[in-house]
Design a protein around this motif. Structure first.
Motif, PDB file in Angstrom:
ATOM      1  N   GLN A 197       6.242   2.578   5.747  1.00 46.42           N
ATOM      2  CA  GLN A 197       7.642   2.172   5.708  1.00 46.42           C
ATOM      3  C   GLN A 197       7.825   0.760   5.154  1.00 46.42           C
ATOM      4  OE1 GLN A 197       9.609   1.960   9.521  1.00 46.42           O
ATOM      5  NE2 GLN A 197      11.581   2.684   8.691  1.00 46.42           N
ATOM      6  N   ASP A 198       6.755   0.060   4.864  1.00 48.80           N
ATOM      7  CA  ASP A 198       6.853  -1.342   4.466  1.00 48.80           C
ATOM      8  C   ASP A 198       7.638  -1.526   3.171  1.00 48.80           C
ATOM      9  OD1 ASP A 198       5.332  -2.183   6.677  1.00 48.80           O
ATOM     10  OD2 ASP A 198       3.450  -1.769   5.612  1.00 48.80           O
ATOM     11  N   ALA A 199       7.397  -0.698   2.182  1.00 54.85           N
ATOM     12  CA  ALA A 199       8.098  -0.834   0.901  1.00 54.85           C
ATOM     13  C   ALA A 199       9.592  -0.562   1.073  1.00 54.85           C
ATOM     14  CB  ALA A 199       7.489   0.113  -0.135  1.00 54.85           C
ATOM     15  N   ASP A 243      -0.837  -9.554   1.622  1.00 52.15           N
ATOM     16  CA  ASP A 243      -1.107  -8.699   2.777  1.00 52.15           C
ATOM     17  C   ASP A 243      -1.315  -7.274   2.268  1.00 52.15           C
ATOM     18  OD1 ASP A 243      -1.329  -7.399   5.168  1.00 52.15           O
ATOM     19  OD2 ASP A 243       0.643  -8.000   5.943  1.00 52.15           O
ATOM     20  N   GLN A 244      -2.548  -6.862   2.173  1.00 53.29           N
ATOM     21  CA  GLN A 244      -2.864  -5.555   1.613  1.00 53.29           C
ATOM     22  C   GLN A 244      -2.410  -4.399   2.502  1.00 53.29           C
ATOM     23  OE1 GLN A 244      -7.047  -5.432   0.664  1.00 53.29           O
ATOM     24  NE2 GLN A 244      -6.873  -6.970  -0.983  1.00 53.29           N
ATOM     25  N   GLY A 321       7.121  -0.253  -5.667  1.00 53.81           N
ATOM     26  CA  GLY A 321       5.887  -0.358  -4.898  1.00 53.81           C
ATOM     27  C   GLY A 321       4.792   0.501  -5.500  1.00 53.81           C
ATOM     28  N   ASP A 322       3.928   1.030  -4.623  1.00 55.29           N
ATOM     29  CA  ASP A 322       2.783   1.855  -5.033  1.00 55.29           C
ATOM     30  C   ASP A 322       1.837   1.101  -5.967  1.00 55.29           C
ATOM     31  OD1 ASP A 322       3.459   4.313  -3.654  1.00 55.29           O
ATOM     32  OD2 ASP A 322       5.073   4.576  -5.123  1.00 55.29           O
ATOM     33  N   TRP A 323       1.714  -0.198  -5.758  1.00 55.47           N
ATOM     34  CA  TRP A 323       0.838  -0.983  -6.613  1.00 55.47           C
ATOM     35  C   TRP A 323      -0.638  -0.709  -6.321  1.00 55.47           C
ATOM     36  CZ3 TRP A 323       2.571  -3.724 -10.696  1.00 55.47           C
ATOM     37  CH2 TRP A 323       3.950  -3.977 -10.755  1.00 55.47           C
ATOM     38  N   HIS A 324      -0.927  -0.055  -5.227  1.00 57.64           N
ATOM     39  CA  HIS A 324      -2.313   0.248  -4.878  1.00 57.64           C
ATOM     40  C   HIS A 324      -2.831   1.486  -5.597  1.00 57.64           C
ATOM     41  CE1 HIS A 324       0.238   2.715  -2.302  1.00 57.64           C
ATOM     42  NE2 HIS A 324      -0.815   3.508  -2.087  1.00 57.64           N
TER      43      HIS A 324
END
Length: 447
Positions: A197-199, A243-244, A321-324
């Motif tokens: 839920q962070d994004a 913060d990963q 997001g979804d940079w990972h």
């Protein structure tokens, strides 16, 4: 001078030019013109003004001049005898009436010539009739829209709630007017997170601030919103570097209302549907990776869609997001998974009743037309957008949706939607509206 009148449905015409008429007009050359428009002393009057009754002083003066031009008065006979003869002729109808001026006289006269006469009050009334209406007397239309909203969420069958939303019915109460402009404004958004839920929470807290801080706001709202989506996405990337554990993604759909201008921006598979006098108008397009337009864009950039998933990893083609995720995002404009929104702008009218925005958990079991019909019936019953949103969520759960649920209903009128009569159609339908929608999705490659 030419005077034309129509008494008792008979036309008669009297024409003469006499130097003594200069006494009436004080040498200014006022004229009576046969026909519609005339100019006297620089004052223009149209044919409608020519039917106004003459002031009494001028009417009696012209009558006396006409009496002098009567052959009975210039023959040297007694006045009483001539008067009796004129009355007899008038009564028999064999001559023109004794009173040539009546309410139907066409005229064009300069009211300035009569300013010193005893009919000053009549001139004042006539001149006032030519003045434009005072702007304060013009009734202003009732302000529109009168915005009300309500929202509802439910975790559904999922273990975690990853959706977020925002509702601000009046931007000026939350921000200074110098930030939001002079027109009344409102802002709404639904954010469907995935992988956490962070994004969704980050976008909810920061997207509006980036819109209001943009140099193009409010002169170019569309550019300000586009920049804000990309800036929010990059800001979340920087937060993930610190913060990963924040690594996640979210779709985003926002609604910005300024005055009567409605702007919908969408990146992902949330959806906004407008109800215009009972008809469903889709204000956004679902960005599923399997849709033809998104598939073409992805393949043009070197990516692929496998079983409806972007590079086999994500079901949506646009998100923040979804940079990972490896190989999907970069800081350039040519990103396989882009945060750039599609936007649709329109001017609200009196026919626009309400707007529904919701995450894909709602649209998995509702078509756009079905949702509008359902919400419209509920609003006619209780006229409460929050209860309406709750009932949409409850109905989606009853239809066995398998996702988190977030719905926001935005009404543009204080009254419930009006009841509409059945519209006759010359051809009977052989397929329902929902069937047509499903067929369109198949043709678009979304199913």
């Amino acid at each position: 001078m030419v005077v034309e009148a129509i008494p008792d449905q008979r036309e008669w015409r009297l024409s003469w030019i006499d130097e003594e008429m200069s006494v009436v007009t004080s040498g200014r050359g006022s004229r009576f013109l046969e026909g519609g428009v005339g100019v006297s002393g620089g004052l223009e009057m149209d044919a409608t003004d020519a039917y106004k009754p003459l002031p009494l002083a001028l009417e009696s003066t012209i009558s006396s001049v006409m009496a002098m031009t009567n052959p009975a008065n210039t023959s040297g006979g007694s006045s009483s005898k001539n008067d009796t003869s004129a009355k007899d002729k008038a009564a028999s109808g064999s001559s023109r009436p004794p009173r040539p001026l009546c309410a139907f006289v066409r005229r064009c006269i300069n009211t300035a010539h009569l300013a010193t006469s005893s009919t000053a009050h009549a001139v004042e009334l006539e001149s006032q009739a030519l003045q434009p209406l005072d702007s304060e007397e013009v009734e202003e239309p009732e302000s529109f829209p009168m915005i009300r909203s309500g929202g509802w969420t439910d975790i559904g069958t999922r273990q975690n709630m990853e959706d977020a939303h925002v509702r601000i019915d009046n931007l000026s109460t939350k921000f200074s007017p110098r930030f939001v402009g002079e027109s009344p404004g409102a802002f709404y958004g639904v954010f469907d997170g995935h992988g956490g839920q962070d994004a969704a929470n980050f976008v909810r807290e920061n997207l509006l601030r980036f819109i209001l801080d943009d140099v193009d706001f409010p002169s170019s709202i569309t550019e300000a919103v586009r920049h804000a989506y990309l800036q929010t996405d990059h800001a979340f990337a920087e937060a993930c570097l610190l913060d990963q554990e924040l690594s996640s993604g979210t779709t985003a759909l926002t609604v910005l209302i300024t005055g009567r201008q409605l702007l919908v921006a969408n990146a992902g598979d949330c959806r906004a549907v407008l109800c215009k006098r009972g008809k469903a108008i889709e204000m956004s397009r679902d960005h599923k990776a399997a849709c033809i337009l998104e598939r073409k864009r992805i393949e043009a950039l070197g990516g692929f869609v496998d079983d409806g998933y972007l590079n086999g990893q994500l079901a949506v083609a646009r998100a923040l997001g979804d940079w990972h995720l490896t190989g999907l995002k970069d800081y350039g404009a040519d990103s396989l998974l882009t945060a750039e929104p599609e936007m649709r702008q329109m001017v609200l009218t009196e026919e626009d009743e309400f707007l529904i925005i919701g995450c894909d958990g709602l649209w998995d079991v509702f078509t756009s037309e079905n949702a509008v019909d359902f919400a419209r019936r509920k609003l006619q019953q209780h006229n409460d957008p929050e209860i309406c949103s709750k009932e949409l969520v409850a109905e989606a759960l009853r239809r066995d949706t398998h996702d988190n649920l977030t719905v926001v209903t935005i009404c543009f009128h204080p009254d419930p939607p009006p009841r509409l009569g059945a519209i006759p159609t010359p051809v009977k339908r052989s397929i329902s509206v929902e069937g047509l929608r499903c067929l369109q999705d198949i043709l678009d490659g979304c199913l």
